[in-house]
Scaffold this motif. Structure first.
Motif, PDB file in Angstrom:
ATOM      1  N   LYS A 256       0.750  -1.189  -0.012  1.00 35.70           N
ATOM      2  CA  LYS A 256       0.017  -0.075   0.189  1.00 35.70           C
ATOM      3  C   LYS A 256       0.842   1.242  -0.007  1.00 35.70           C
ATOM      4  CE  LYS A 256      -4.195  -2.095   2.127  1.00 35.70           C
ATOM      5  NZ  LYS A 256      -5.149  -2.270   3.567  1.00 35.70           N
ATOM      6  N   MET A 257       1.961   1.171   0.801  1.00 32.63           N
ATOM      7  CA  MET A 257       2.894   2.557   0.748  1.00 32.63           C
ATOM      8  C   MET A 257       3.469   2.664  -0.743  1.00 32.63           C
ATOM      9  SD  MET A 257       4.814   1.472   4.429  1.00 32.63           S
ATOM     10  CE  MET A 257       6.230   2.866   4.190  1.00 32.63           C
ATOM     11  N   HIS A 258       3.986   1.299  -1.399  1.00 32.07           N
ATOM     12  CA  HIS A 258       4.320   1.480  -2.600  1.00 32.07           C
ATOM     13  C   HIS A 258       3.413   2.090  -3.522  1.00 32.07           C
ATOM     14  CE1 HIS A 258       7.556   0.346  -5.434  1.00 32.07           C
ATOM     15  NE2 HIS A 258       6.705   0.066  -6.320  1.00 32.07           N
ATOM     16  N   TRP A 259       2.104   1.666  -3.522  1.00 35.50           N
ATOM     17  CA  TRP A 259       1.228   2.167  -4.450  1.00 35.50           C
ATOM     18  C   TRP A 259       0.928   3.752  -4.266  1.00 35.50           C
ATOM     19  CZ3 TRP A 259      -3.335  -1.707  -3.162  1.00 35.50           C
ATOM     20  CH2 TRP A 259      -3.247  -2.967  -3.642  1.00 35.50           C
ATOM     21  N   GLN A 260       1.253   4.246  -3.247  1.00 35.62           N
ATOM     22  CA  GLN A 260       1.049   5.862  -2.522  1.00 35.62           C
ATOM     23  C   GLN A 260       2.283   6.491  -3.697  1.00 35.62           C
ATOM     24  OE1 GLN A 260       1.588   6.486   1.493  1.00 35.62           O
ATOM     25  NE2 GLN A 260      -0.263   5.169   1.955  1.00 35.62           N
ATOM     26  N   VAL A 261       3.357   5.666  -3.750  1.00 34.12           N
ATOM     27  CA  VAL A 261       4.560   6.558  -4.399  1.00 34.12           C
ATOM     28  C   VAL A 261       4.380   6.227  -5.764  1.00 34.12           C
ATOM     29  CG1 VAL A 261       7.028   6.603  -4.404  1.00 34.12           C
ATOM     30  CG2 VAL A 261       5.935   6.129  -2.158  1.00 34.12           C
ATOM     31  N   TYR A 262       4.078   5.036  -6.257  1.00 32.86           N
ATOM     32  CA  TYR A 262       4.098   4.573  -7.640  1.00 32.86           C
ATOM     33  C   TYR A 262       2.487   4.161  -8.048  1.00 32.86           C
ATOM     34  CZ  TYR A 262       9.103   4.849  -7.029  1.00 32.86           C
ATOM     35  OH  TYR A 262      10.527   5.215  -6.687  1.00 32.86           O
ATOM     36  N   PRO A 263       1.532   4.985  -7.969  1.00 33.38           N
ATOM     37  CA  PRO A 263       0.355   4.490  -8.180  1.00 33.38           C
ATOM     38  C   PRO A 263       0.171   3.755  -9.223  1.00 33.38           C
ATOM     39  CG  PRO A 263       0.590   7.106  -8.639  1.00 33.38           C
ATOM     40  CD  PRO A 263       1.856   6.350  -7.860  1.00 33.38           C
ATOM     41  N   ASN A 264       0.691   3.954 -10.403  1.00 33.36           N
ATOM     42  CA  ASN A 264       0.737   2.990 -11.722  1.00 33.36           C
ATOM     43  C   ASN A 264       1.118   1.764 -11.430  1.00 33.36           C
ATOM     44  OD1 ASN A 264      -0.074   5.277 -13.385  1.00 33.36           O
ATOM     45  ND2 ASN A 264       1.983   5.956 -13.945  1.00 33.36           N
ATOM     46  N   THR A 265       1.821   1.291 -10.430  1.00 41.57           N
ATOM     47  CA  THR A 265       1.999  -0.191 -10.113  1.00 41.57           C
ATOM     48  C   THR A 265       0.633  -0.780  -9.538  1.00 41.57           C
ATOM     49  OG1 THR A 265       3.001   0.218  -8.116  1.00 41.57           O
ATOM     50  CG2 THR A 265       4.461   0.249  -9.753  1.00 41.57           C
ATOM     51  N   ARG A 266      -0.110  -0.050  -9.092  1.00 39.86           N
ATOM     52  CA  ARG A 266      -1.399  -0.968  -8.516  1.00 39.86           C
ATOM     53  C   ARG A 266      -2.196  -1.431  -9.666  1.00 39.86           C
ATOM     54  NH1 ARG A 266      -6.821  -0.854  -7.738  1.00 39.86           N
ATOM     55  NH2 ARG A 266      -7.417  -1.197  -5.515  1.00 39.86           N
ATOM     56  N   PRO A 267      -2.268  -2.789  -9.672  1.00 41.41           N
ATOM     57  CA  PRO A 267      -2.968  -3.619 -10.419  1.00 41.41           C
ATOM     58  C   PRO A 267      -4.351  -3.150 -10.678  1.00 41.41           C
ATOM     59  CG  PRO A 267      -1.863  -4.960  -9.085  1.00 41.41           C
ATOM     60  CD  PRO A 267      -1.802  -3.727  -8.357  1.00 41.41           C
ATOM     61  N   THR A 268      -5.073  -3.572 -11.908  1.00 38.23           N
ATOM     62  CA  THR A 268      -6.629  -3.329 -11.972  1.00 38.23           C
ATOM     63  C   THR A 268      -7.268  -4.305 -11.023  1.00 38.23           C
ATOM     64  OG1 THR A 268      -6.674  -4.830 -13.755  1.00 38.23           O
ATOM     65  CG2 THR A 268      -5.993  -2.711 -14.278  1.00 38.23           C
ATOM     66  N   GLY A 269      -8.666  -3.802 -10.927  1.00 34.05           N
ATOM     67  CA  GLY A 269      -9.427  -4.672  -9.851  1.00 34.05           C
ATOM     68  C   GLY A 269      -9.540  -4.033  -8.416  1.00 34.05           C
ATOM     69  N   ASP A 270     -10.579  -4.390  -7.943  1.00 33.93           N
ATOM     70  CA  ASP A 270     -11.026  -4.048  -6.505  1.00 33.93           C
ATOM     71  C   ASP A 270      -9.611  -4.357  -5.512  1.00 33.93           C
ATOM     72  OD1 ASP A 270     -10.969  -6.833  -5.523  1.00 33.93           O
ATOM     73  OD2 ASP A 270     -13.070  -6.930  -5.618  1.00 33.93           O
ATOM     74  N   GLU A 271      -9.722  -3.945  -4.382  1.00 36.64           N
ATOM     75  CA  GLU A 271      -8.568  -3.825  -3.450  1.00 36.64           C
ATOM     76  C   GLU A 271      -8.259  -5.096  -3.279  1.00 36.64           C
ATOM     77  OE1 GLU A 271      -6.162  -1.625  -0.425  1.00 36.64           O
ATOM     78  OE2 GLU A 271      -7.368  -1.202  -2.037  1.00 36.64           O
ATOM     79  N   ALA A 272      -8.923  -6.146  -3.040  1.00 34.23           N
ATOM     80  CA  ALA A 272      -8.435  -7.522  -2.913  1.00 34.23           C
ATOM     81  C   ALA A 272      -7.824  -8.146  -3.946  1.00 34.23           C
ATOM     82  CB  ALA A 272      -9.847  -8.297  -2.525  1.00 34.23           C
ATOM     83  N   GLU A 273      -8.445  -7.915  -5.276  1.00 37.78           N
ATOM     84  CA  GLU A 273      -7.732  -8.365  -6.297  1.00 37.78           C
ATOM     85  C   GLU A 273      -6.373  -7.859  -6.414  1.00 37.78           C
ATOM     86  OE1 GLU A 273      -7.295 -10.923  -9.606  1.00 37.78           O
ATOM     87  OE2 GLU A 273      -8.768 -10.874  -7.942  1.00 37.78           O
ATOM     88  N   ALA A 274      -6.351  -6.509  -6.445  1.00 40.53           N
ATOM     89  CA  ALA A 274      -5.342  -5.591  -6.678  1.00 40.53           C
ATOM     90  C   ALA A 274      -3.850  -6.257  -5.599  1.00 40.53           C
ATOM     91  CB  ALA A 274      -5.430  -4.268  -6.497  1.00 40.53           C
TER      92      ALA A 274
END
Length: 350
Positions: A256-274
């Motif tokens: 989750k911290m990584h997603w904050q810095v690099y939002p493009n690395t968050r996979p598609t889908g809802d929270e659980a799937e991502a």
């Protein structure tokens, strides 16, 4: 009574001319992972030190800038365009054998990150099956290429005559090349392979017999930088060590911290799937970060460097008289390990 007032006025005038007092700013230092896809597998030397403000608290000003391939990493450090890069130990040794003044200061991945994979549906299960085939790579400048060449030679396959090499990138482009049959196998690294697994691709891992003896990635610097930045280097490395412990302690918080810095690395889908998809990428790299008992964080082990050099010499990738001990130093390891690991674990669990 007039003299003190005169002195005060003169002092005020001098300060006005000087302008506001400022503190010295830290030198901007560039840390370059050798990939432009800074996935969660790279969190220990990117997002975690940034979000925990470890580098800032150490008095450092670090920019994380990805560059494509180990060859580019070596070139940029050699040209002193970047201060730090991440590269395989074999890349450091080959560069030094050619005269580059680059040296490893920290081993952060304890086993090689490079992978050779083929689709399960292809029927390919071993290196010998690759003879006469077209082999895919992310780019010819990546460390996966010498890894692949060495692997083929060990199987008595000439990497120049018996196969063809085709750069197919990574992500969707690589997936398409594999599905269409443009390439029979793909030489990449752990996180790139994991990213394709999140898309549903199923692979067979093709490993040489010596795979587990190879060193993973190291942090490397120019020898001149090493000589002039003896205060900054252990501070940066200490943050990587702390971030590694943080990541190993709490995977989901790290992601989750990584997603904050690099939002493009968050996979598609809802929270659980991502999160499920990101955990695949995270585990593919962090699994190789844990240090063996009795080994300090970042410590370069002579046995691993010697074994890797031995294999490279057998494949004529290094001169027979090359001394691998010239490629690394443990000068900063003691200082980099001066922190409370338990406190880091407790912070990660909050």
């Amino acid at each position: 009574m007039q003299r003190p007032v005169l002195r005060l006025l003169l002092a005020s005038a001098v300060l006005t001319l000087m302008g506001p007092l400022t503190t010295a700013r830290a030198e901007k230092l560039v840390f370059s992972p050798t990939t432009t896809d800074i996935s969660v597998g790279h969190a220990a030397h990117s997002s975690i030190p940034i979000t925990t403000k470890c580098w800032v608290n150490e008095g450092l000003d670090i920019d994380v800038v990805g560059i494509q391939g180990s060859t580019a990493g070596v070139q940029q450090v050699s040209a002193k365009n970047v201060a730090f890069t991440t590269v395989g130990a074999e890349g450091v040794m080959m560069a030094r054998a050619k005269g580059a003044r680059i040296k490893a200061v920290y081993t952060y991945a304890r086993s090689t990150i490079y992978r050779a994979v083929a689709l399960k549906s292809s029927g390919i299960t071993k290196t010998e099956d690759l003879k006469g085939k077209t082999l895919g790579v992310i780019a010819m400048s990546t460390g996966a290429v010498p890894y692949g060449r060495q692997m083929l030679k060990a199987a008595k396959i000439d990497p120049d005559k018996d196969v063809q090499w085709l750069p197919i990138g990574e992500g969707g482009q690589a997936a398409l090349g594999l599905k269409r049959g443009d390439v029979a196998a793909w030489f990449a690294w752990d996180t790139a392979v994991a990213a394709l697994k999140t898309q549903g691709l199923e692979f067979v891992d093709i490993k040489p017999p010596y795979h587990d003896a190879l060193i993973g990635n190291v942090v490397a610097v120019h020898e001149d930088f090493l000589a002039t930045h003896k205060q900054e280097i252990p501070k940066l490395l200490r943050c990587i060590a702390k971030a590694t412990i943080f990541g190993l302690t709490n995977a989901e918080k790290t992601i989750k911290m990584h997603w904050q810095v690099y939002p493009n690395t968050r996979p598609t889908g809802d929270e659980a799937e991502a999160m499920k998809k990101s955990l695949l990428v995270y585990e593919s790299r962090f699994a190789g970060y844990q240090v063996p008992a009795g080994v300090k964080w970042g410590e370069n082990l002579a046995s691993q460097w010697n074994e890797t050099a031995k294999l490279m010499k057998e494949e004529n990738l290094l001169p027979a008289d090359f001394d691998p001990s010239t490629s690394y130093t443990n000068e900063f390891i003691e200082e980099a390990n001066k922190f409370d690991a338990k406190a880091v674990e407790d912070e990660a669990r909050k």
